[in-house]
Structures are given as structure tokens and as C-alpha cells.
Scaffold this motif. Structure first.
Motif, PDB file in Angstrom:
ATOM      1  N   MET A  10      -3.766  10.061   7.119  1.00 20.41           N
ATOM      2  CA  MET A  10      -5.126   9.756   7.463  1.00 20.41           C
ATOM      3  C   MET A  10      -5.930   9.390   6.219  1.00 20.41           C
ATOM      4  O   MET A  10      -6.828   8.563   6.300  1.00 20.41           O
ATOM      5  CB  MET A  10      -5.753  10.934   8.208  1.00 20.41           C
ATOM      6  N   GLN A  11      -5.588  10.018   5.092  1.00 24.33           N
ATOM      7  CA  GLN A  11      -6.282   9.700   3.844  1.00 24.33           C
ATOM      8  C   GLN A  11      -6.040   8.244   3.455  1.00 24.33           C
ATOM      9  O   GLN A  11      -6.960   7.544   3.035  1.00 24.33           O
ATOM     10  CB  GLN A  11      -5.814  10.629   2.724  1.00 24.33           C
ATOM     11  N   ALA A  12      -4.821   7.782   3.588  1.00 25.76           N
ATOM     12  CA  ALA A  12      -4.495   6.392   3.260  1.00 25.76           C
ATOM     13  C   ALA A  12      -5.292   5.435   4.138  1.00 25.76           C
ATOM     14  O   ALA A  12      -5.839   4.437   3.656  1.00 25.76           O
ATOM     15  CB  ALA A  12      -2.996   6.148   3.433  1.00 25.76           C
ATOM     16  N   LEU A  13      -5.367   5.726   5.401  1.00 30.12           N
ATOM     17  CA  LEU A  13      -6.121   4.886   6.326  1.00 30.12           C
ATOM     18  C   LEU A  13      -7.596   4.852   5.934  1.00 30.12           C
ATOM     19  O   LEU A  13      -8.217   3.793   5.912  1.00 30.12           O
ATOM     20  CB  LEU A  13      -5.959   5.410   7.757  1.00 30.12           C
ATOM     21  N   TYR A  14      -8.149   6.002   5.586  1.00 35.55           N
ATOM     22  CA  TYR A  14      -9.555   6.069   5.181  1.00 35.55           C
ATOM     23  C   TYR A  14      -9.804   5.222   3.939  1.00 35.55           C
ATOM     24  O   TYR A  14     -10.760   4.448   3.888  1.00 35.55           O
ATOM     25  CB  TYR A  14      -9.954   7.526   4.931  1.00 35.55           C
ATOM     26  N   TRP A  15      -8.954   5.380   2.922  1.00 40.55           N
ATOM     27  CA  TRP A  15      -9.140   4.620   1.682  1.00 40.55           C
ATOM     28  C   TRP A  15      -9.081   3.118   1.933  1.00 40.55           C
ATOM     29  O   TRP A  15      -9.852   2.364   1.364  1.00 40.55           O
ATOM     30  CB  TRP A  15      -8.095   5.012   0.652  1.00 40.55           C
ATOM     31  N   LEU A  16      -8.157   2.696   2.769  1.00 43.85           N
ATOM     32  CA  LEU A  16      -8.019   1.263   3.044  1.00 43.85           C
ATOM     33  C   LEU A  16      -9.189   0.734   3.882  1.00 43.85           C
ATOM     34  O   LEU A  16      -9.736  -0.324   3.602  1.00 43.85           O
ATOM     35  CB  LEU A  16      -6.695   0.980   3.734  1.00 43.85           C
ATOM     36  N   LYS A  17      -9.574   1.472   4.917  1.00 41.65           N
ATOM     37  CA  LYS A  17     -10.668   1.031   5.788  1.00 41.65           C
ATOM     38  C   LYS A  17     -12.005   1.017   5.052  1.00 41.65           C
ATOM     39  O   LYS A  17     -12.837   0.156   5.291  1.00 41.65           O
ATOM     40  CB  LYS A  17     -10.762   1.932   7.017  1.00 41.65           C
ATOM     41  N   ALA A  18     -12.208   1.994   4.148  1.00 44.71           N
ATOM     42  CA  ALA A  18     -13.469   2.085   3.423  1.00 44.71           C
ATOM     43  C   ALA A  18     -13.536   1.101   2.260  1.00 44.71           C
ATOM     44  O   ALA A  18     -14.591   0.935   1.659  1.00 44.71           O
ATOM     45  CB  ALA A  18     -13.674   3.511   2.915  1.00 44.71           C
ATOM     46  N   GLY A  19     -12.418   0.489   1.929  1.00 41.90           N
ATOM     47  CA  GLY A  19     -12.400  -0.479   0.842  1.00 41.90           C
ATOM     48  C   GLY A  19     -12.303   0.144  -0.535  1.00 41.90           C
ATOM     49  O   GLY A  19     -12.601  -0.501  -1.537  1.00 41.90           O
ATOM     50  N   TYR A  20     -11.892   1.413  -0.612  1.00 40.50           N
ATOM     51  CA  TYR A  20     -11.770   2.087  -1.900  1.00 40.50           C
ATOM     52  C   TYR A  20     -10.547   1.651  -2.682  1.00 40.50           C
ATOM     53  O   TYR A  20     -10.448   1.895  -3.865  1.00 40.50           O
ATOM     54  CB  TYR A  20     -11.724   3.610  -1.722  1.00 40.50           C
ATOM     55  N   SER A  21      -9.618   1.030  -1.994  1.00 38.61           N
ATOM     56  CA  SER A  21      -8.376   0.645  -2.645  1.00 38.61           C
ATOM     57  C   SER A  21      -8.023  -0.793  -2.284  1.00 38.61           C
ATOM     58  O   SER A  21      -8.050  -1.166  -1.112  1.00 38.61           O
ATOM     59  CB  SER A  21      -7.255   1.579  -2.208  1.00 38.61           C
ATOM     60  N   PRO A  22      -7.654  -1.602  -3.285  1.00 37.18           N
ATOM     61  CA  PRO A  22      -7.371  -3.010  -3.028  1.00 37.18           C
ATOM     62  C   PRO A  22      -5.993  -3.295  -2.419  1.00 37.18           C
ATOM     63  O   PRO A  22      -5.772  -4.366  -1.866  1.00 37.18           O
ATOM     64  CB  PRO A  22      -7.485  -3.654  -4.406  1.00 37.18           C
ATOM     65  N   SER A  23      -5.055  -2.339  -2.536  1.00 39.03           N
ATOM     66  CA  SER A  23      -3.715  -2.620  -2.025  1.00 39.03           C
ATOM     67  C   SER A  23      -3.010  -1.336  -1.600  1.00 39.03           C
ATOM     68  O   SER A  23      -3.458  -0.230  -1.897  1.00 39.03           O
ATOM     69  CB  SER A  23      -2.873  -3.318  -3.092  1.00 39.03           C
ATOM     70  N   LEU A  24      -1.883  -1.526  -0.928  1.00 39.06           N
ATOM     71  CA  LEU A  24      -1.085  -0.378  -0.489  1.00 39.06           C
ATOM     72  C   LEU A  24      -0.529   0.407  -1.668  1.00 39.06           C
ATOM     73  O   LEU A  24      -0.396   1.623  -1.599  1.00 39.06           O
ATOM     74  CB  LEU A  24       0.071  -0.856   0.399  1.00 39.06           C
ATOM     75  N   THR A  25      -0.219  -0.280  -2.747  1.00 36.98           N
ATOM     76  CA  THR A  25       0.329   0.391  -3.927  1.00 36.98           C
ATOM     77  C   THR A  25      -0.692   1.363  -4.507  1.00 36.98           C
ATOM     78  O   THR A  25      -0.331   2.481  -4.901  1.00 36.98           O
ATOM     79  CB  THR A  25       0.742  -0.640  -4.989  1.00 36.98           C
ATOM     80  N   TYR A  26      -1.945   0.964  -4.566  1.00 35.66           N
ATOM     81  CA  TYR A  26      -2.985   1.843  -5.095  1.00 35.66           C
ATOM     82  C   TYR A  26      -3.241   3.039  -4.190  1.00 35.66           C
ATOM     83  O   TYR A  26      -3.704   4.074  -4.652  1.00 35.66           O
ATOM     84  CB  TYR A  26      -4.287   1.069  -5.311  1.00 35.66           C
ATOM     85  N   VAL A  27      -2.973   2.899  -2.923  1.00 34.67           N
ATOM     86  CA  VAL A  27      -3.105   4.022  -1.993  1.00 34.67           C
ATOM     87  C   VAL A  27      -1.906   4.946  -2.104  1.00 34.67           C
ATOM     88  O   VAL A  27      -2.037   6.162  -2.110  1.00 34.67           O
ATOM     89  CB  VAL A  27      -3.245   3.506  -0.538  1.00 34.67           C
ATOM     90  N   ALA A  28      -0.723   4.370  -2.208  1.00 33.36           N
ATOM     91  CA  ALA A  28       0.511   5.150  -2.204  1.00 33.36           C
ATOM     92  C   ALA A  28       0.654   6.032  -3.442  1.00 33.36           C
ATOM     93  O   ALA A  28       1.114   7.174  -3.347  1.00 33.36           O
ATOM     94  CB  ALA A  28       1.715   4.218  -2.096  1.00 33.36           C
ATOM     95  N   GLU A  29       0.260   5.514  -4.587  1.00 36.85           N
ATOM     96  CA  GLU A  29       0.479   6.228  -5.841  1.00 36.85           C
ATOM     97  C   GLU A  29      -0.172   7.618  -5.867  1.00 36.85           C
ATOM     98  O   GLU A  29       0.502   8.603  -6.139  1.00 36.85           O
ATOM     99  CB  GLU A  29      -0.021   5.372  -7.001  1.00 36.85           C
ATOM    100  N   PRO A  30      -1.481   7.754  -5.597  1.00 35.86           N
ATOM    101  CA  PRO A  30      -2.072   9.099  -5.636  1.00 35.86           C
ATOM    102  C   PRO A  30      -1.568  10.023  -4.531  1.00 35.86           C
ATOM    103  O   PRO A  30      -1.629  11.237  -4.664  1.00 35.86           O
ATOM    104  CB  PRO A  30      -3.571   8.865  -5.508  1.00 35.86           C
ATOM    105  N   LEU A  31      -1.046   9.441  -3.459  1.00 40.17           N
ATOM    106  CA  LEU A  31      -0.507  10.266  -2.377  1.00 40.17           C
ATOM    107  C   LEU A  31       0.930  10.703  -2.640  1.00 40.17           C
ATOM    108  O   LEU A  31       1.470  11.541  -1.923  1.00 40.17           O
ATOM    109  CB  LEU A  31      -0.580   9.503  -1.051  1.00 40.17           C
ATOM    110  N   GLY A  32       1.559  10.095  -3.644  1.00 43.98           N
ATOM    111  CA  GLY A  32       2.924  10.464  -3.991  1.00 43.98           C
ATOM    112  C   GLY A  32       3.970   9.915  -3.038  1.00 43.98           C
ATOM    113  O   GLY A  32       5.024  10.522  -2.867  1.00 43.98           O
ATOM    114  N   VAL A  33       3.677   8.767  -2.431  1.00 41.71           N
ATOM    115  CA  VAL A  33       4.633   8.138  -1.522  1.00 41.71           C
ATOM    116  C   VAL A  33       4.828   6.686  -1.936  1.00 41.71           C
ATOM    117  O   VAL A  33       4.077   6.156  -2.749  1.00 41.71           O
ATOM    118  CB  VAL A  33       4.168   8.203  -0.043  1.00 41.71           C
TER     119      VAL A  33
END
Length: 61
Positions: free
Chosen positions: A1-24
Motif C-alpha cells: 500500500m505504501q508503494a501505491l501511495y508514493w506512486l499515486k501521490a507523485g512522490y516517486s518518479p519510477s518503480l525503482t525509486y519506490v522499490a529501493e526504500p521498501l527493500g523489494v
């Protein structure tokens, strides 16, 4: 859900930037997004049964 929030809110430009802090891996984030697009939030919250290999470390440990 955190990844979805970051992407929908525009906090992250790509999937890689979302995946890294989540450890996936970014492919895992992509799979989560696909699950969300097909089944919505209930699909993300559903816990599935693992069909992979058996755990090497016993449950007691």
C-alpha cells in the motif's frame, strides 16, 4: 500500500525509486500494481499461500 501511495501521490518518479526504500525489486512493485489494477485494494490485502520451496530454518527457531 505504501508503494501505491508514493506512486499515486507523485512522490516517486519510477518503480525503482519506490522499490529501493521498501527493500523489494522493481518487478515486485510492478506485480503489486498489476494486482491492484485487476482486483483493487482487496487484491493487495489478500494473503496468499506460498507454493515455493520449504523453509530451511525450522519454525521453532
Amino acid at each position: 500500500m505504501q508503494a501505491l501511495y508514493w506512486l499515486k501521490a507523485g512522490y516517486s518518479p519510477s518503480l525503482t525509486y519506490v522499490a529501493e526504500p521498501l527493500g523489494v525489486h522493481r518487478i515486485t512493485v510492478n506485480r503489486w500494481l498489476k494486482q491492484y489494477s485487476v482486483g483493487g485494494l482487496p487484491a493487495l490485502l489478500k494473503t496468499g499461500k506460498s507454493t515455493g520451496r520449504h523453509r530451511v530454518i525450522p519454525q521453532a527457531v
